[in-house]
Design a protein around this motif. Sequence first.
Motif, short mmCIF file in Angstrom:
data_model
loop_
_atom_site.label_atom_id
_atom_site.label_comp_id
_atom_site.label_asym_id
_atom_site.label_seq_id
_atom_site.Cartn_x
_atom_site.Cartn_y
_atom_site.Cartn_z
N TYR A 138 0.82 -1.21 0.00
CA TYR A 138 0.00 0.00 0.00
C TYR A 138 0.86 1.27 0.00
O TYR A 138 0.55 2.24 -0.69
CB TYR A 138 -0.95 -0.01 1.20
CG TYR A 138 -2.20 -0.81 0.96
CD1 TYR A 138 -3.19 -0.36 0.08
CD2 TYR A 138 -2.41 -2.04 1.59
CE1 TYR A 138 -4.33 -1.11 -0.15
CE2 TYR A 138 -3.56 -2.79 1.36
CZ TYR A 138 -4.51 -2.32 0.49
OH TYR A 138 -5.64 -3.05 0.24
N VAL A 139 1.94 1.24 0.77
CA VAL A 139 2.85 2.40 0.78
C VAL A 139 3.50 2.55 -0.60
O VAL A 139 3.63 3.66 -1.13
CB VAL A 139 3.92 2.24 1.88
CG1 VAL A 139 4.99 3.32 1.74
CG2 VAL A 139 3.28 2.32 3.26
N SER A 140 3.89 1.42 -1.20
CA SER A 140 4.53 1.45 -2.51
C SER A 140 3.60 1.99 -3.59
O SER A 140 4.01 2.79 -4.44
CB SER A 140 5.01 0.05 -2.91
OG SER A 140 5.98 -0.43 -2.00
N VAL A 141 2.33 1.57 -3.55
CA VAL A 141 1.40 2.03 -4.58
C VAL A 141 1.08 3.51 -4.41
O VAL A 141 0.83 4.22 -5.40
CB VAL A 141 0.12 1.17 -4.60
CG1 VAL A 141 -0.88 1.58 -3.53
CG2 VAL A 141 -0.55 1.23 -5.97
N LEU A 142 1.10 4.01 -3.18
CA LEU A 142 0.93 5.45 -2.97
C LEU A 142 2.09 6.23 -3.56
O LEU A 142 1.90 7.28 -4.19
CB LEU A 142 0.79 5.75 -1.47
CG LEU A 142 -0.52 5.34 -0.80
CD1 LEU A 142 -0.46 5.59 0.70
CD2 LEU A 142 -1.71 6.08 -1.41
N LEU A 143 3.30 5.71 -3.39
CA LEU A 143 4.48 6.36 -3.97
C LEU A 143 4.46 6.28 -5.49
O LEU A 143 4.81 7.24 -6.19
CB LEU A 143 5.75 5.71 -3.43
CG LEU A 143 6.01 5.89 -1.93
CD1 LEU A 143 7.25 5.12 -1.49
CD2 LEU A 143 6.17 7.37 -1.58
N LEU A 144 4.02 5.14 -6.02
CA LEU A 144 3.89 5.01 -7.48
C LEU A 144 2.84 5.98 -8.01
O LEU A 144 3.00 6.55 -9.10
CB LEU A 144 3.51 3.57 -7.85
CG LEU A 144 4.61 2.53 -7.78
CD1 LEU A 144 4.04 1.13 -8.02
CD2 LEU A 144 5.70 2.83 -8.81
N GLY A 145 1.77 6.17 -7.24
CA GLY A 145 0.74 7.13 -7.64
C GLY A 145 1.30 8.54 -7.72
O GLY A 145 1.00 9.29 -8.67
N ALA A 146 2.13 8.90 -6.75
CA ALA A 146 2.76 10.22 -6.77
C ALA A 146 3.68 10.36 -7.99
O ALA A 146 3.72 11.41 -8.64
CB ALA A 146 3.56 10.44 -5.48
N LEU A 147 4.41 9.28 -8.31
CA LEU A 147 5.29 9.30 -9.47
C LEU A 147 4.49 9.40 -10.77
O LEU A 147 4.90 10.09 -11.72
CB LEU A 147 6.15 8.03 -9.48
CG LEU A 147 7.34 8.00 -10.45
CD1 LEU A 147 8.29 9.16 -10.18
CD2 LEU A 147 8.08 6.67 -10.31
N LEU A 148 3.35 8.74 -10.81
CA LEU A 148 2.47 8.84 -11.98
C LEU A 148 2.00 10.28 -12.18
O LEU A 148 1.96 10.79 -13.31
CB LEU A 148 1.26 7.92 -11.80
CG LEU A 148 1.35 6.51 -12.35
CD1 LEU A 148 0.12 5.70 -11.93
CD2 LEU A 148 1.48 6.53 -13.86
N VAL A 149 1.62 10.93 -11.09
CA VAL A 149 1.15 12.32 -11.17
C VAL A 149 2.25 13.24 -11.68
O VAL A 149 2.04 14.04 -12.60
CB VAL A 149 0.64 12.80 -9.79
CG1 VAL A 149 0.37 14.30 -9.82
CG2 VAL A 149 -0.61 12.04 -9.39
N LEU A 150 3.45 13.11 -11.10
CA LEU A 150 4.55 13.99 -11.48
C LEU A 150 4.96 13.77 -12.94
O LEU A 150 5.17 14.73 -13.69
CB LEU A 150 5.75 13.76 -10.56
CG LEU A 150 5.54 14.17 -9.09
CD1 LEU A 150 6.75 13.79 -8.27
CD2 LEU A 150 5.26 15.66 -8.98
N SER A 151 5.09 12.51 -13.33
CA SER A 151 5.48 12.23 -14.72
C SER A 151 4.37 12.61 -15.69
O SER A 151 4.63 13.11 -16.79
CB SER A 151 5.86 10.75 -14.87
OG SER A 151 4.79 9.91 -14.49
N GLY A 152 3.12 12.38 -15.28
CA GLY A 152 1.99 12.76 -16.14
C GLY A 152 1.92 14.25 -16.36
O GLY A 152 1.66 14.72 -17.48
N LEU A 153 2.14 15.03 -15.29
CA LEU A 153 2.13 16.48 -15.42
C LEU A 153 3.26 16.96 -16.33
O LEU A 153 3.08 17.90 -17.13
CB LEU A 153 2.26 17.13 -14.04
CG LEU A 153 1.04 17.04 -13.13
CD1 LEU A 153 1.37 17.59 -11.74
CD2 LEU A 153 -0.15 17.79 -13.72
#
Length: 216
Positions: free
Chosen positions: A133-148
């Motif tokens: 769960y912690v890893s997927v939250l971090l991946l979500g943050a990385l998705l947002v940053l790379s997507g932006l």
Amino acid sequence: MNRPLSKIIPRCKQNIHPWQIRLSHWINLLAMICMIMSGWGIYNAYPLFPFTFPQSTTLGGWLGGNIAWHLATMWLMAVNALFYLLWGLFSGHFKRSFFPFSSKSVWRDTVRAFTFTLPHKLGEYNAVQRLMYVSVLLLGALLVLSGLSIWKPVQLSGLVWLLGGFGSARYVHFFAMSGVMLFVVIHVLMVLLVPKTFIAMITGGKKAHIQESTDE
């Protein structure tokens, strides 16, 4: 002769999953499906690897439609994620449910999982689940940053630079998405193995809450 009552243990029932978790979970599921399918359509227009996704698994019909769906769903996911993050932080959910864990506890529970000796209690996460769960939250943050950085490469040139350039940002976005999908696959497999978790995510489930007090 009356015997004094030393302890009173009232029992009550409370939800395993509060409504905030259930609401954000199902909204996130819908948004994630739309984001992934529209993202695959965008990927097909500019493939990173020598393969594309079947047209039937994409959303939008054409590149313009894919982008429109992706951006529209992005706002739904952003609002839902903000709600979940704020509630998780201020309610203590993250601290209570996702921490602590260590490499030793993760290894221990991994071995138990593969030997089918890992106990499961509704509403309580083992070390492997906490790490995931912690890893997927971090991946979500990385998705947002790379997507932006892909969406606004000129306005967010500093972010693009941090990710190694526009081309690298696309790879980061792809692999972060793949990591999230791996989490989803494992999550679904766990639900199939323990079906009662699916019901609890719909109804909230109930667990006994015991509170002790003394009576002098």
